[in-house]
Design a protein around this motif. Sequence first.
Motif, PDB file in Angstrom:
ATOM      1  N   ARG A 168       3.964  10.940  -2.600  1.00 35.49           N
ATOM      2  CA  ARG A 168       3.365   9.853  -1.814  1.00 35.49           C
ATOM      3  C   ARG A 168       3.904   8.498  -2.268  1.00 35.49           C
ATOM      4  NH1 ARG A 168      -2.200   8.885  -1.834  1.00 35.49           N
ATOM      5  NH2 ARG A 168      -2.028   8.123   0.282  1.00 35.49           N
ATOM      6  N   ARG A 169       4.031   8.334  -3.584  1.00 37.33           N
ATOM      7  CA  ARG A 169       4.534   7.062  -4.104  1.00 37.33           C
ATOM      8  C   ARG A 169       5.952   6.801  -3.603  1.00 37.33           C
ATOM      9  NH1 ARG A 169       4.364   7.101 -10.290  1.00 37.33           N
ATOM     10  NH2 ARG A 169       5.780   8.845  -9.921  1.00 37.33           N
ATOM     11  N   ARG A 200       6.028   6.154   0.203  1.00 43.84           N
ATOM     12  CA  ARG A 200       5.508   4.827   0.552  1.00 43.84           C
ATOM     13  C   ARG A 200       6.578   3.765   0.291  1.00 43.84           C
ATOM     14  NH1 ARG A 200       0.111   2.800   0.365  1.00 43.84           N
ATOM     15  NH2 ARG A 200      -0.474   4.982   0.441  1.00 43.84           N
ATOM     16  N   ALA A 201       7.233   3.876  -0.833  1.00 44.82           N
ATOM     17  CA  ALA A 201       8.269   2.893  -1.164  1.00 44.82           C
ATOM     18  C   ALA A 201       9.469   3.037  -0.236  1.00 44.82           C
ATOM     19  CB  ALA A 201       8.695   3.069  -2.623  1.00 44.82           C
ATOM     20  N   ALA A 218       0.872   5.298   6.810  1.00 43.93           N
ATOM     21  CA  ALA A 218       0.680   6.455   7.695  1.00 43.93           C
ATOM     22  C   ALA A 218       1.989   7.214   7.889  1.00 43.93           C
ATOM     23  CB  ALA A 218       0.119   5.999   9.038  1.00 43.93           C
ATOM     24  N   LEU A 219       3.087   6.479   8.075  1.00 41.58           N
ATOM     25  CA  LEU A 219       4.391   7.130   8.218  1.00 41.58           C
ATOM     26  C   LEU A 219       4.761   7.867   6.941  1.00 41.58           C
ATOM     27  CD1 LEU A 219       6.662   4.503  10.033  1.00 41.58           C
ATOM     28  CD2 LEU A 219       5.940   6.744  10.882  1.00 41.58           C
ATOM     29  N   THR A 226       1.525  -3.219   1.367  1.00 37.62           N
ATOM     30  CA  THR A 226       1.706  -2.349   0.215  1.00 37.62           C
ATOM     31  C   THR A 226       1.004  -2.893  -1.010  1.00 37.62           C
ATOM     32  OG1 THR A 226       3.847  -1.672   1.053  1.00 37.62           O
ATOM     33  CG2 THR A 226       3.427  -1.277  -1.281  1.00 37.62           C
ATOM     34  N   VAL A 227       1.230  -4.146  -1.251  1.00 40.06           N
ATOM     35  CA  VAL A 227       0.761  -4.698  -2.514  1.00 40.06           C
ATOM     36  C   VAL A 227      -0.656  -5.231  -2.398  1.00 40.06           C
ATOM     37  CG1 VAL A 227       1.343  -6.277  -4.399  1.00 40.06           C
ATOM     38  CG2 VAL A 227       3.145  -5.248  -3.046  1.00 40.06           C
ATOM     39  N   ASN A 271      -3.535  -4.520  -4.963  1.00 38.05           N
ATOM     40  CA  ASN A 271      -3.211  -4.018  -6.290  1.00 38.05           C
ATOM     41  C   ASN A 271      -2.900  -5.102  -7.310  1.00 38.05           C
ATOM     42  OD1 ASN A 271      -3.451  -1.504  -5.138  1.00 38.05           O
ATOM     43  ND2 ASN A 271      -1.294  -1.459  -4.595  1.00 38.05           N
ATOM     44  N   LEU A 308       5.146  -9.360  -6.660  1.00 36.23           N
ATOM     45  CA  LEU A 308       5.352  -7.966  -6.275  1.00 36.23           C
ATOM     46  C   LEU A 308       5.668  -7.853  -4.793  1.00 36.23           C
ATOM     47  CD1 LEU A 308       2.769  -5.859  -8.262  1.00 36.23           C
ATOM     48  CD2 LEU A 308       5.094  -6.544  -8.832  1.00 36.23           C
ATOM     49  N   ALA A 352       9.204  -8.478  -4.351  1.00 32.16           N
ATOM     50  CA  ALA A 352      10.043  -7.357  -4.773  1.00 32.16           C
ATOM     51  C   ALA A 352      10.061  -6.283  -3.699  1.00 32.16           C
ATOM     52  CB  ALA A 352       9.526  -6.787  -6.097  1.00 32.16           C
ATOM     53  N   VAL A 353       8.892  -6.001  -3.125  1.00 32.62           N
ATOM     54  CA  VAL A 353       8.816  -4.980  -2.078  1.00 32.62           C
ATOM     55  C   VAL A 353       9.567  -5.433  -0.838  1.00 32.62           C
ATOM     56  CG1 VAL A 353       7.250  -3.719  -0.566  1.00 32.62           C
ATOM     57  CG2 VAL A 353       6.653  -4.057  -2.955  1.00 32.62           C
ATOM     58  N   LEU A 363      13.172  -4.933  -1.394  1.00 28.86           N
ATOM     59  CA  LEU A 363      13.502  -3.508  -1.300  1.00 28.86           C
ATOM     60  C   LEU A 363      13.851  -3.135   0.136  1.00 28.86           C
ATOM     61  CD1 LEU A 363      13.475  -0.864  -2.978  1.00 28.86           C
ATOM     62  CD2 LEU A 363      11.090  -0.585  -2.284  1.00 28.86           C
ATOM     63  N   PHE A 382       4.103   0.223  -6.766  1.00 27.95           N
ATOM     64  CA  PHE A 382       3.894   1.528  -6.133  1.00 27.95           C
ATOM     65  C   PHE A 382       3.158   2.559  -6.983  1.00 27.95           C
ATOM     66  CE2 PHE A 382       7.481  -0.283  -3.746  1.00 27.95           C
ATOM     67  CZ  PHE A 382       6.926  -0.222  -2.476  1.00 27.95           C
ATOM     68  N   VAL A 437      -0.142   3.798  -5.721  1.00 28.30           N
ATOM     69  CA  VAL A 437      -0.175   4.810  -4.654  1.00 28.30           C
ATOM     70  C   VAL A 437      -0.375   6.199  -5.269  1.00 28.30           C
ATOM     71  CG1 VAL A 437       1.129   5.885  -2.783  1.00 28.30           C
ATOM     72  CG2 VAL A 437       1.288   3.415  -3.159  1.00 28.30           C
ATOM     73  N   ALA A 438       0.299   6.429  -6.391  1.00 28.27           N
ATOM     74  CA  ALA A 438       0.187   7.745  -7.034  1.00 28.27           C
ATOM     75  C   ALA A 438      -1.186   7.955  -7.662  1.00 28.27           C
ATOM     76  CB  ALA A 438       1.283   7.899  -8.092  1.00 28.27           C
ATOM     77  N   ARG A 496      -3.149  10.717  10.907  1.00 26.02           N
ATOM     78  CA  ARG A 496      -3.744   9.398  10.998  1.00 26.02           C
ATOM     79  C   ARG A 496      -5.256   9.499  11.172  1.00 26.02           C
ATOM     80  NH1 ARG A 496       1.300   6.275  13.462  1.00 26.02           N
ATOM     81  NH2 ARG A 496       2.368   7.989  12.499  1.00 26.02           N
TER      82      ARG A 496
END
Lengths: 169, 271
Positions: free
Chosen positions: A16-17, A20-21, A27-28, A87-88, A91, A100, A103-104, A107, B66, B69-70, B94
Motif C-alpha cells: 500500500r505504501r 500510494r507513492a 483509491a487508485l 497524501t501528506v 501526517n 513533505l 517532496a511528494v 516525486l 509515506f 500509509v503502511a 471505493r
Amino acid sequence: MTDPTSRLHEHIPALRRYARALVGEAALADDLVQDCLERAVSRAHQWRQTGSLRGWLFTIMHNINANQRRSAARAPAWDPIERAENTVGQNGQQIDRIALQEAVAALALLTAEQRQVLLLVALEGLRYEEVAQVLGVPIGTVMSRLSRARDRMRELGRSGPGRALWRVK
Amino acid sequence: MTNTPPGGGAPPTSPPIDDDMLNAYVDGRLDAPSRARVAQWLEANPEEAARIADWQETGEALRAAFDPVAAEPVPAALAMAAAGSPRPHRSWLRQAAAAVALLALGGGAGFGAAELLRTAPPQEHVALDAVHLAGNAAVAHRVFAVEVRHPVEVGAEQQAHLVQWLSRRLGTKLVAPRLEAQGYRLVGGRLLSAGEGPAAQLMYENREGKRITAFVANGVADGQTAFQFRQQGDVATFYWVDNGTGYALSGELSREALLEISRIVYSQLQP
C-alpha cells in the motif's frame, strides 16, 4: 511446497505504501494493491520458493501498473500539488508538512521509471538486484536511473514545486 | 586526499568512488571500510557532500511522507483479497473504503485460498447457503483473528452499542454469547458481509490470546440445519441455521473443544 498466500497479508502495508507513492491517489493505489493480491492468489503456483515473496509481489504490481499505464484511459492524471496535499494531509506533527508536500510534489515530476527505482530503493529498501528483477531491467540501468532520480529530486527541491529543499527535522 | 574529482585519486586497489558507490553509501549497502573511505572522500569534496546530503534528505522526506500509509489499518477488502476472496464487482473497493461494510465476500465466494486455486471462480449471485456461510466465517476468522491492532471495529467495552448496532444492521436480534466459563471473553465485533447481505462477526479471546469468532448472517437459504462441521486448513468451524439465521463458530481448536463451545453458544441463543 508452502502456500505463499498464507503470508500475503504480511506484505499488504508495504504494498500500500509503495502503491500510494507510485500512483498518488489513495483509491487508485488500493485498487492496484487489490489487483496485485488477487493475481498473486491466482498465480500462487508460479511463485518460486527461492525468491522473496516481497520481490514477487512488487514484480506483479509493477506489471499490472505498467499495463494500466499503457492504456491511456487508466493513466492517473498527476496533479502534483493536489496529490501532495492529499497524501501528506494529516501526517505532519513534528515534521514540516509543507516540506513533505513539496517532496511528494517533486516525486510526481519524475519520469515513471525514475520514480519506480527511487521508491523501491529509498522507500521500500529493496536491494539493487531485487529492483532490477522487479522492473526487468539490468542492474546498470537501475543504478543510472537512481542517480538521475536523486539528482532530479535535488533540482526540484531547490527550484521546482518546492521552493526550498525539504527538511524533515 | 583533497579536492579529488570523483573516481580519481583512490588507491589502486580500491574501486573508484563513483555514483554507484555513492548510492550504495546513501542506501547503507557498503561494508565498514568502504563506508569510511566514502565518508573521508566526502569530507574532502564539499560539493559532492552537499549532493549526497540532499540525496539522503530526499529519502528521509519520502519515508516521512509515506510510512504513515503502511501504519494505517489494512482495508478489509485488501485483507480479504489476500485471503483468497475474490470480488465480483470492480467498483467495490471505493465503496468498501468508504463504508463500514465489508463487501469482499459477496457472490457466494468465501472459500480459503487453497480451495480457490483448485476450483473455478464461483458464479455471481449465488444465494447464501449454509456451506457458504461456513466458508465465509472461516475466511473472516483467518483474516481478523491474526489482526493485532484492529481485531474489531467496536470493542466489548461498548457491548450494548455493539449488539444494538449489529442487530440493526442484520435485522435480527443479536445476542453476544457469554463464554467466560469456557475461558473466553468478548473482544468486540465488526460488520461484514455474506452472500449479498450483512453479517456480524464477534470475536472472543482466552488468556493465552487464542481467538474464536462467531459469525452470524440472515437469510440463509436452507432455513434449518443441524450442527455441521467443516475444517479449512487450521480453522475449524461448526455451523447451523435456525429460522433462516445462520451461525458459525470458528477457531483453531480441536473439533471436540469447538463442539463443546458451539453447544453452549447454541443453548444461549435459544429463547
